[in-house]
Write a protein that holds these residues in place. Structure first.
Motif, PDB file in Angstrom:
ATOM      1  N   GLY A 179     -54.775  61.788  69.385  1.00  0.00           N
ATOM      2  CA  GLY A 179     -54.730  63.374  69.131  1.00  0.00           C
ATOM      3  C   GLY A 179     -55.423  64.121  70.667  1.00  0.00           C
ATOM      4  N   GLY A 180     -56.617  63.608  71.263  1.00  0.00           N
ATOM      5  CA  GLY A 180     -57.293  64.391  72.198  1.00  0.00           C
ATOM      6  C   GLY A 180     -56.093  64.476  73.410  1.00  0.00           C
ATOM      7  N   VAL A 181     -55.410  63.341  73.826  1.00  0.00           N
ATOM      8  CA  VAL A 181     -54.664  63.115  74.922  1.00  0.00           C
ATOM      9  C   VAL A 181     -53.883  64.213  74.454  1.00  0.00           C
ATOM     10  N   LEU A 182     -52.827  63.615  73.649  1.00  0.00           N
ATOM     11  CA  LEU A 182     -52.007  64.743  73.351  1.00  0.00           C
ATOM     12  C   LEU A 182     -51.792  66.283  73.161  1.00  0.00           C
ATOM     13  N   PHE A 183     -53.684  66.264  72.862  1.00  0.00           N
ATOM     14  CA  PHE A 183     -53.596  68.030  72.418  1.00  0.00           C
ATOM     15  C   PHE A 183     -53.875  68.240  74.865  1.00  0.00           C
ATOM     16  N   SER A 184     -54.713  67.720  74.863  1.00  0.00           N
ATOM     17  CA  SER A 184     -54.343  67.907  76.070  1.00  0.00           C
ATOM     18  C   SER A 184     -53.514  68.340  77.041  1.00  0.00           C
ATOM     19  N   ILE A 185     -52.403  67.520  76.882  1.00  0.00           N
ATOM     20  CA  ILE A 185     -50.900  67.661  77.720  1.00  0.00           C
ATOM     21  C   ILE A 185     -50.734  68.523  77.418  1.00  0.00           C
ATOM     22  N   GLU A 186     -50.185  69.531  76.212  1.00  0.00           N
ATOM     23  CA  GLU A 186     -49.838  70.600  75.477  1.00  0.00           C
ATOM     24  C   GLU A 186     -50.413  71.480  75.955  1.00  0.00           C
ATOM     25  N   VAL A 187     -51.478  71.277  75.883  1.00  0.00           N
ATOM     26  CA  VAL A 187     -52.228  72.922  76.804  1.00  0.00           C
ATOM     27  C   VAL A 187     -52.725  72.908  77.874  1.00  0.00           C
ATOM     28  N   ARG A 195     -48.892  58.610  85.217  1.00  0.00           N
ATOM     29  CA  ARG A 195     -49.919  57.825  85.452  1.00  0.00           C
ATOM     30  C   ARG A 195     -51.025  58.092  84.808  1.00  0.00           C
ATOM     31  N   ASN A 196     -51.195  59.609  84.766  1.00  0.00           N
ATOM     32  CA  ASN A 196     -52.442  59.667  84.324  1.00  0.00           C
ATOM     33  C   ASN A 196     -52.494  59.541  82.751  1.00  0.00           C
ATOM     34  N   TYR A 197     -51.641  58.531  81.463  1.00  0.00           N
ATOM     35  CA  TYR A 197     -51.999  58.430  81.246  1.00  0.00           C
ATOM     36  C   TYR A 197     -52.843  57.169  80.097  1.00  0.00           C
ATOM     37  N   TRP A 198     -53.004  55.896  81.050  1.00  0.00           N
ATOM     38  CA  TRP A 198     -53.540  55.056  80.250  1.00  0.00           C
ATOM     39  C   TRP A 198     -55.482  55.588  81.445  1.00  0.00           C
ATOM     40  N   ARG A 199     -55.200  56.765  82.071  1.00  0.00           N
ATOM     41  CA  ARG A 199     -56.643  56.929  82.391  1.00  0.00           C
ATOM     42  C   ARG A 199     -57.048  57.935  80.927  1.00  0.00           C
ATOM     43  N   GLY A 200     -56.106  59.049  80.859  1.00  0.00           N
ATOM     44  CA  GLY A 200     -56.807  59.685  79.085  1.00  0.00           C
ATOM     45  C   GLY A 200     -56.957  58.530  78.314  1.00  0.00           C
ATOM     46  N   TYR A 201     -56.202  57.711  77.765  1.00  0.00           N
ATOM     47  CA  TYR A 201     -56.273  57.055  76.880  1.00  0.00           C
ATOM     48  C   TYR A 201     -58.152  56.072  76.469  1.00  0.00           C
ATOM     49  N   PHE A 202     -58.004  55.443  77.628  1.00  0.00           N
ATOM     50  CA  PHE A 202     -59.202  55.168  78.003  1.00  0.00           C
ATOM     51  C   PHE A 202     -59.946  55.766  78.076  1.00  0.00           C
ATOM     52  N   ALA A 203     -60.369  56.908  78.458  1.00  0.00           N
ATOM     53  CA  ALA A 203     -61.712  57.081  78.671  1.00  0.00           C
ATOM     54  C   ALA A 203     -61.753  58.012  77.767  1.00  0.00           C
TER      55      ALA A 203
END
Length: 697
Positions: A179-187, A195-203
């Motif tokens: 939810g944090g990754v999806l929320f950061s994308i939407e907001v 290319r930032n997907y793997w960075r966001g999900y991993f962190a």
């Protein structure tokens, strides 16, 4: 990639430690240890003696001290730490530089101020401030990592890391990495780089994991589970007959969310008006947060109105009991929601680090619980299905209301995923998605999101979204909004013209054309480059060098070499000044040597017939601040972020263009002149040029 792994691990670890320490400090503060124990000792001593006045003083003093401390500390250390932080971060990700926003001072002020605010028990959230804190951590870590690798000095790479930091902030706040990754994308992102997907999900996953491990280590939890776990039945969580009730929750939360944003904005606008009261409050900054805290603490005092609002327990965790308990009193829920609504809208305007996600989450949960209790009252025996009677679960309604309300206020759908991770159950996934989508449909048609509303109030240079269903965005073109009087340099310009141009304008980039007659665009030059070149051209060092190399200048200097009279030194200084001024005047009239200046040969260009929709898309996708408008290579205008922003609110005022033959001339003549004036007068100048179109409308 190896360096990014190290960076993301450090970011997740740092944010997990910060989040756990802040939660621990605020929880201990609410439980009556450390500072709160000292402040509440009077209340504890007189509780059993029945002295209501002293109980009241102890009840209101504790939050007032913490709130005023947070306000004063943030004002003295870093005023940029006040508020949520997400609106400013959206602006930074747009490519705008906000000074002192991602500094260590702002980090210290944000952490300490937020801890004090949460410990006070006031209805303020931590999700927005956590995003700000994570962004500061990412910026500081980038500076440290730049010692070992130059890639962290690249602004584009740092923008990608800031997007990951947003996901980490939400993940450590709710232990919800997905939810944090999806929320950061939407907001925060208009367009998200894959290319930032793997960075966001991993962190985000690493930070949420460490955050929950620390809770297990501190014996706050037995194992790693959801932050606020529910135990709804899985075999039959809801019946299809309940879907209309879930839809009502979504639609109602859409209206309530829009009203919350409106109320919050009106409070801020009232405080920003130049009146005697606002000037007084600005001069005495602690009065406003103190008064707000005093009013809220008074209304939640247990022997008073607080007995209807569970006021004997402060904090947000106690308010989330609406998700768990099987049955609650409807009147208590209703009174709690009414008070909590306006208290949350007002408390988020205090000059302290605060967010609105958790207060809105609680409001939605209370409203959903209210609907659930009403349904349980209407169907006391439950719902019969396949020969088995299933009782209605009011707690499920509370979860759906929480997701719908937060989705309406933030204009996001990922709040449903956050609720799934927060409660550890996905039994109500279908009705929750229906409610969240309906809430977004209603709220987006009435008000901007809370973050966009704050951007508008603060007048941050952010490009808003184009509205849905406004087809005129395809029929408004760059030629209608561009600035036609462009300040430029030509290859025949003199240094005097360059000097006057730099003094008369603050443009960061200046276009270069072939000549004033042809106006063929050759490129653009940075202002800093021109300033440095102009300073060097008129510098004393260059003057001395040119005079030594020129024979005429050498003779004039030698003619004064053997003068031996009184006041010779003063005369020599005057002569030198005169020669220097004459040399500078001569140099200013020379033609600019373009070959010695670094030129961007391919600045971004648009044509006159580029639609507003395409212009908005390009500005948002590439983070442009301006674009030159050309016609067959000829510079005809320039459109900047300001012009695009100014055009967007008026898109709905225009209708699609139609050919001239489509409208008879007698139809245009039949329109009263007064009606035409009433339509065109309130519009900006770029729309007044569409008088024929407006006449047809």
């Amino acid at each position: 990639m190896g360096e990014d792994w190290i960076f993301l691990v450090l970011l997740g670890l740092t944010m997990a430690l910060v989040s756990w320490c802040m939660d621990y400090a605020s929880a201990k503060s609410l439980q009556g240890t450390s500072l709160s124990e000292i402040l509440c000792i009077g209340w504890i001593a007189f509780m059993h003696r029945g002295n209501v006045l002293l109980q009241y003083l102890a009840w209101v003093t504790y939050p007032m001290v913490l709130i005023m401390f947070a306000s004063l500390f943030c004002h003295l250390v870093a005023p940029q730490s006040i508020g949520s932080g997400i609106p400013e971060l959206k602006t930074i990700l747009r490519g705008v530089v906000l000074k002192e926003y991602l500094t260590l001072k702002a980090f210290v002020a944000k952490v300490i101020g937020l801890t004090a605010g949460l410990g006070s028990g006031m209805p303020v959230g931590k999700e927005g401030p956590f995003v700000h804190i994570a962004s500061i951590c990412a910026a500081v870590l980038s500076k440290i990592m730049s010692i070992f690798s130059g890639v962290y000095e690249n602004s584009a790479h740092n923008q990608d890391l800031l997007v990951c930091a947003c996901a980490v902030g939400v993940a450590t706040c709710f232990a919800a990495p997905v939810g944090g990754v999806l929320f950061s994308i939407e907001v925060t992102s208009t367009y998200f780089a894959v290319r930032n997907y793997w960075r966001g999900y991993f962190a985000a996953t690493f930070s949420a994991f460490i955050f929950r491990v620390l809770s297990v280590w501190n014996k706050d939890a037995v194992t790693i589970t959801a932050l606020f776990r529910t135990n709804f039945r899985m075999e039959f969580p809801f019946d299809l007959q309940e879907l209309p009730a879930f839809a009502i929750i979504g639609i109602s939360c859409g209206f309530l969310g829009a009203f919350f944003v409106f109320l919050n904005r009106q409070v801020v606008l009232v405080m920003r008006r130049q009146t005697a009261l606002t000037r007084f409050l600005t001069k005495h900054r602690l009065i406003y947060p103190a008064v707000v805290t005093l009013v809220i603490a008074t209304l939640t005092f247990p022997p008073g109105f607080g007995q209807f609002m569970a006021g004997e327990v402060r904090g947000q965790a106690s308010s989330l009991t609406v998700l768990k308990y099987h049955h609650l009193c409807v009147s208590n829920i209703l009174s709690h929601q009414m008070f909590q609504f306006w208290m949350s809208a007002v408390s988020t305007t205090m000059p302290i680090p605060s967010g609105a996600f958790m207060p809105v989450f609680i409001l939605g949960a209370a409203f959903g619980r209210l609907v659930g209790e009403i349904m349980a009252t209407l169907f006391p025996n439950g719902i019969l299905f396949d020969g088995i009677v299933y009782r209605i679960l009011p707690g499920g309604y509370a979860v759906i209301g929480a997701a719908a309300m937060t989705g309406a206020v933030t204009h996001t759908v990922s709040t449903a995923v956050i609720c799934f991770e927060l409660t550890g159950q996905i039994s109500h996934i279908l009705p929750m998605m229906v409610a969240v989508i309906l809430a977004n449909m209603v709220a987006q048609g009435l008000q901007p999101s809370l973050y966009d509303s704050i951007i508008q109030v603060k007048k941050l240079p952010y490009l808003p979204e184009l509205g849905f269903g406004h087809f005129s965005k395809y029929n408004i073109f760059v030629e209608d909004i561009m600035v036609r009087k462009v300040k430029f340099l030509s290859s025949q310009s003199t240094y005097r013209e360059l000097n006057n141009l730099l003094k008369s304008t603050s443009l960061k980039t200046i276009p270069l054309v072939d000549s004033k007659e042809s106006m063929i665009l050759l490129g653009s030059i940075e202002r800093s480059e021109l300033l440095a070149f102009c300073d060097w051209w008129l510098s004393a060092e260059r003057r001395i060098l040119s005079q030594r190399q020129g024979p005429a200048s050498r003779e004039s200097w030698e003619s004064f070499a053997y003068v031996d009279e009184e006041g010779a030194e003063e005369s020599e200084e005057k002569v030198c000044d005169a020669l220097g001024n004459a040399w500078e005047e001569a140099e200013l009239d020379k033609q600019i040597d373009i070959d010695q200046i670094r030129i961007d040969p391919s600045p971004f260009q648009l044509v006159e017939r580029t639609s507003l929709h395409k212009t908005h898309t390009l500005f948002s996708l590439l983070g442009l601040s301006h674009a030159y408008v050309t016609s067959i290579g000829k510079l005809v205008g320039v459109v900047a972020l300001k012009e695009v922003r100014r055009a967007i609110p008026h898109v709905a005022l225009l209708r699609p263009r139609s050919p001239c033959s489509a409208v008879p001339s007698h139809a245009c003549a039949a329109v009263p002149r007064a009606l035409c004036l009433s339509i065109t007068l309130p519009l900006p100048s770029f729309l007044l040029r569409r008088s024929v179109l407006l006449h047809r409308c």
